[in-house]
Scaffold this active site. Sequence first.
Site, short mmCIF file in Angstrom:
data_model
loop_
_atom_site.label_atom_id
_atom_site.label_comp_id
_atom_site.label_asym_id
_atom_site.label_seq_id
_atom_site.Cartn_x
_atom_site.Cartn_y
_atom_site.Cartn_z
N CYS A 277 0.82 -1.22 0.00
CA CYS A 277 0.00 0.00 0.00
C CYS A 277 0.85 1.27 0.00
O CYS A 277 0.59 2.19 -0.79
CB CYS A 277 -0.96 0.02 1.17
SG CYS A 277 -1.24 -1.56 1.95
N ASP A 326 -2.32 -7.85 -5.94
CA ASP A 326 -2.76 -6.69 -5.16
C ASP A 326 -3.26 -5.55 -6.05
O ASP A 326 -2.85 -5.43 -7.21
CB ASP A 326 -1.56 -6.20 -4.32
CG ASP A 326 -2.00 -5.39 -3.12
OD1 ASP A 326 -3.21 -5.28 -2.89
OD2 ASP A 326 -1.11 -4.87 -2.39
N HIS A 328 -4.71 -1.23 -5.31
CA HIS A 328 -5.28 -0.18 -4.47
C HIS A 328 -6.10 0.73 -5.35
O HIS A 328 -5.61 1.22 -6.37
CB HIS A 328 -4.16 0.56 -3.72
CG HIS A 328 -3.49 -0.35 -2.73
ND1 HIS A 328 -2.34 -1.04 -3.04
CD2 HIS A 328 -3.86 -0.72 -1.49
CE1 HIS A 328 -2.03 -1.80 -1.99
NE2 HIS A 328 -2.92 -1.63 -1.05
C1 TSB Z 1 -5.04 -6.41 -0.24
N1 TSB Z 1 -2.78 -4.29 1.96
C2 TSB Z 1 -3.72 -5.35 1.67
C3 TSB Z 1 -3.80 -5.56 0.17
O1 TSB Z 1 -3.89 -4.33 -0.50
C4 TSB Z 1 -3.23 -6.63 2.37
O2 TSB Z 1 -2.05 -6.88 2.43
N2 TSB Z 1 -4.18 -7.41 2.83
S1 TSB Z 1 -3.91 -8.81 3.58
O3 TSB Z 1 -3.00 -8.63 4.66
O4 TSB Z 1 -5.20 -9.35 3.94
O5 TSB Z 1 -3.22 -9.80 2.59
C5 TSB Z 1 -3.82 -10.06 1.34
C6 TSB Z 1 -4.01 -11.54 1.13
O6 TSB Z 1 -2.77 -12.22 1.22
C7 TSB Z 1 -4.88 -12.25 2.17
O7 TSB Z 1 -6.23 -12.09 1.85
C8 TSB Z 1 -4.44 -13.69 2.05
O8 TSB Z 1 -5.16 -14.35 1.03
C9 TSB Z 1 -2.99 -13.57 1.59
N3 TSB Z 1 -2.01 -13.91 2.65
C10 TSB Z 1 -1.85 -13.27 3.82
N4 TSB Z 1 -0.85 -13.82 4.53
C11 TSB Z 1 -0.37 -14.84 3.78
C12 TSB Z 1 0.68 -15.80 3.97
N5 TSB Z 1 1.43 -15.81 5.06
N6 TSB Z 1 0.91 -16.71 2.99
C13 TSB Z 1 0.16 -16.70 1.87
N7 TSB Z 1 -0.82 -15.82 1.64
C14 TSB Z 1 -1.09 -14.90 2.58
ZN ZN Z 2 -3.04 -2.66 0.72
#
Ligand code: TSB
Ligand code: ZN
Length: 587
Positions: A277, A326, A328
């Site tokens: 982000c 991702d 935004h």
């Molecule tokens: C969507 N900033 C937001 C982005 O813009 C974000 O990072 N959201 S999040 O923290 O929810 O992460 C996005 C997605 O990454 C989650 O919905 C999940 O599907 C995936 N994710 C999160 N952690 C892990 C992990 N450790 N390993 C694999 N996938 C992951």
């Molecule tokens: Zn984000």
Amino acid sequence: MINIKEDQELSIMNHSCAHLLAQAVKHLYPQAMFWVGPVIEDGFYYDIDLGDTTLTEEDLAKIEKEMKKIAKDGKKIIRQELTKEEALAKFKDDPYKIDLISRMNEDETTITCYTQGDFTDLCRGPHVESVKELKYFKLTKFSGAYWKGDAKNKMLQRIYGVCYKTEADLEQHLQELQEAKERDHRKIGKEQELYMNHELVGAGMPLWLPHGALIRKQLENYIYEKEQKLGYEHVYTPCVGTVNLYKTSGHWDHYKENMFPMMKVDDEEFVLRPMNCPHHMLIYKNKMHSYRDLPIRIGEFATDFRYEASGAVKGLERVRCMCQNDAHLFVTPEQIGDEFKKVVSLILDVYHDFGIENYKFRLSLRDPMDKEKYFDDDKMWNEAEQKLREVLNSLGVEYFEAVGEAAFYGPKLDVEVKPAVGPEVTLSTCQLDFLLPRRFDLSYINSKGEKETPVVLHRAIFGTFDRFTAFIIEETKGCFPTWLSPVQVKVIPVNPEFQGDYAKEIKDYLVENKIRAELDDRNEKLGYRLREAQTNKVPYTLILGDNEKENNLISYRLHGKKETTSVTKEEFLKMLQEEIASKALRK
Ligand code: TSB
Ligand code: ZN
């Protein structure tokens, strides 16, 4: 699978069975000391300190045999009440029990323990009346588990098991466990050489092998094309940022425990980024914007690093180095509803294409009473939450609300799915954010010529390519639809000496036409080569003998089917191209 924890009767039985396990372990390993033995969704476990002994599969069988013996003996389970002092005295030689007892609340005046024959355990209960009632149980697996889940503590041994009321129920459970094991993406990932791990690279840092990388590339192309059509603009940004960047965003204060530690280079302090982000905020800020430009949708297949506990990392599903699908989305407050609707529609569209049917939408809202966790703007929260509800209702989407689960910066929608093994995880997410644009002082000029702050929607449709691939491996049991299959066609000459050239010609023809075809002209028996194509779940196998060569035909067999069909190579290509273009799911 029945959720044992939610069934009171089964829950009690499983808890008693954990005691039975402990008793059997104590018989066989007198040095054993016991930590906790709770009931879980699919049975129970017990964490045990066995001193220097490390368990093997054979030990598990021995313990189970001892459990059967004790159960048959049929001792009653007797409840006893103790004061804290009495309990401390009774378990004075057991540091684990002393730890548990000393941490019990002061108001917990009576402590209970349960005795069956020669074994007594500290426990709240309740239990079945007699161990005789425990007939249909099985120890299912074992693993290491740090005391209190902390890697700094001693490693205990955790034994898992399950107990049912009838033999049929137990059998069904074991069969389902077996099926889940077969579907587990870690097993298929290994069999089909999709990814690997290496301790020299580190836990939770998978290496994508050629076949896994091919799948990922298809996923990237697929979602990129969808996003292009929806007006997303993709960027590339570095997977590091300075500490100051993450101080500006607030991650440094609110997300630090999930980040890799800082590294110093010259005078600058860097971190591996856990999220993208902040980078995208800066890209937005690089230019002036008018309300007419909005929504602006910045997308990236972006690598992130997160500190996940070593016990939590799991195959491709939970990793420490991940690639997010991702984006935004920068919108005016009036555009929130529309844009959110587009994201939900995209999620539904993608799930439909992949045939994903078992998922739950979770609308995460703030807890209005919790003034600390959520930034204070009642009007904003109420309007935003209502808008999200309205969109979901207008799309006819089923969802459940989770109060107190929102991020501190806004409400969000998560899609929850259940992996073959282990608890539910989030796949897609869409998060409303009113704070980050303020922290980065973002603006646009509204229709009255005034400066206003945009709202941001964070969204990831696949979540990460890592997690989505893990999920799709398990959904398809490794039988990927043809468009996703790393190898789409295996070309096998019956006898490489006689039809080898013809087979190569067919393979080349397919490859020239962008089909992922491979030739298997090894000097192995036909049956062996066919079986291997079958094991690798290749959708189409071509079997080329004299008949095919002489008549310029090919005979193909679909994975899992016995019958073969003969057609010309042009007909075969056309059929494949149509199947691939339509992204047809495998039947
Ligand atoms: C969507 N900033 C937001 C982005 O813009 C974000 O990072 N959201 S999040 O923290 O929810 O992460 C996005 C997605 O990454 C989650 O919905 C999940 O599907 C995936 N994710 C999160 N952690 C892990 C992990 N450790 N390993 C694999 N996938 C992951
Ligand atoms: Zn984000």
